[in-house]
Motif scaffolding. Sequence first.
Motif, PDB file in Angstrom:
ATOM      1  N   GLN A   1      -5.310   9.145   4.784  1.00  0.00           N
ATOM      2  CA  GLN A   1      -6.300   9.497   3.768  1.00  0.00           C
ATOM      3  C   GLN A   1      -5.879  10.753   3.001  1.00  0.00           C
TER       4      GLN A   1
ATOM      5  N   GLU B   1      -6.999   4.949   0.742  1.00  0.00           N
ATOM      6  CA  GLU B   1      -8.281   4.539   1.295  1.00  0.00           C
ATOM      7  C   GLU B   1      -8.021   3.374   2.230  1.00  0.00           C
TER       8      GLU B   1
ATOM      9  N   CYS C   1      -8.998   0.088   3.646  1.00  0.00           N
ATOM     10  CA  CYS C   1      -9.863  -0.982   3.144  1.00  0.00           C
ATOM     11  C   CYS C   1     -10.335  -1.916   4.252  1.00  0.00           C
TER      12      CYS C   1
ATOM     13  N   LEU D   1      -4.353  -0.658   3.274  1.00  0.00           N
ATOM     14  CA  LEU D   1      -4.612   0.552   2.496  1.00  0.00           C
ATOM     15  C   LEU D   1      -4.308   0.325   1.023  1.00  0.00           C
TER      16      LEU D   1
ATOM     17  N   SER E   1      -8.346   4.028  -4.210  1.00  0.00           N
ATOM     18  CA  SER E   1      -9.532   3.228  -3.950  1.00  0.00           C
ATOM     19  C   SER E   1      -9.136   1.801  -3.600  1.00  0.00           C
ATOM     20  N   CYS E   2      -9.966   1.157  -2.788  1.00  0.00           N
ATOM     21  CA  CYS E   2      -9.696  -0.228  -2.414  1.00  0.00           C
ATOM     22  C   CYS E   2      -9.865  -1.182  -3.593  1.00  0.00           C
TER      23      CYS E   2
END
Length: 230
Positions: A125, A130, A132, A153, A157-158
């Motif tokens: 992170q 992120e 997911c 990952l 953002s996912c």
Amino acid sequence: MLGLSALALTGLVAFTLVVATMTRADGPKDPPLATSATIDPDRAVFTLVDHGELPLEAGCDQLAYHAQMAMWNSALADDLLDFGCAFPILTDAASPVSAPTADPAMDLSADFAPLRYQDLIGALQRAGFEVCTEVRIVEPPGGGFVYGFIFHLRQVSCVSDAAEIEVVVREYATSAHRDVAARRMAERDADLMPLALGRWVISFEDLDRSGAADLSMARTAVLDLGGVPG
């Protein structure tokens, strides 16, 4: 019908895990192997069982029960360290754990110590990823393998257009098992770039074949934790 609904809900929870932030714990090299939390080799490890058998009190017995189910996840695995449970929590009763034949050429310089999965995820992170999804590796214990998890990952953002990076973490019963597994994985598929860290062998894959830079960033995050190439 109520019982079936409860099982269905449990199954849904098992595959929609939420990952938290992490801390770290150190431990001795190759601790004594557990003998009390063995599995029945004739029973599927990754199927739901009657929750009426679940030990009521939180602790190692309850965690050993959870470890035989699909709902087992990295946060629960970290609880083993909090309760000081014997390691490994799962062994195959039909194939007792014993170290491979000594081969100095297979030894890696990574300390064999219990690390928290939450520390690993936290490092990823901090590298901008992120997490997911997280699922358990569908493979019963055996040959030194205890259990493991697959993390998917994406940068930022996912829902971003970044490449999907798969990080697979496999936990082993002894340093010898870990080192042999890491060496053999590197020989079979060097593209997975396996690293030994703590009790784990960690591999990396760019599922979209378009994120070489992201793949390198994920691997660097693990190298910075002390990962050693296989």
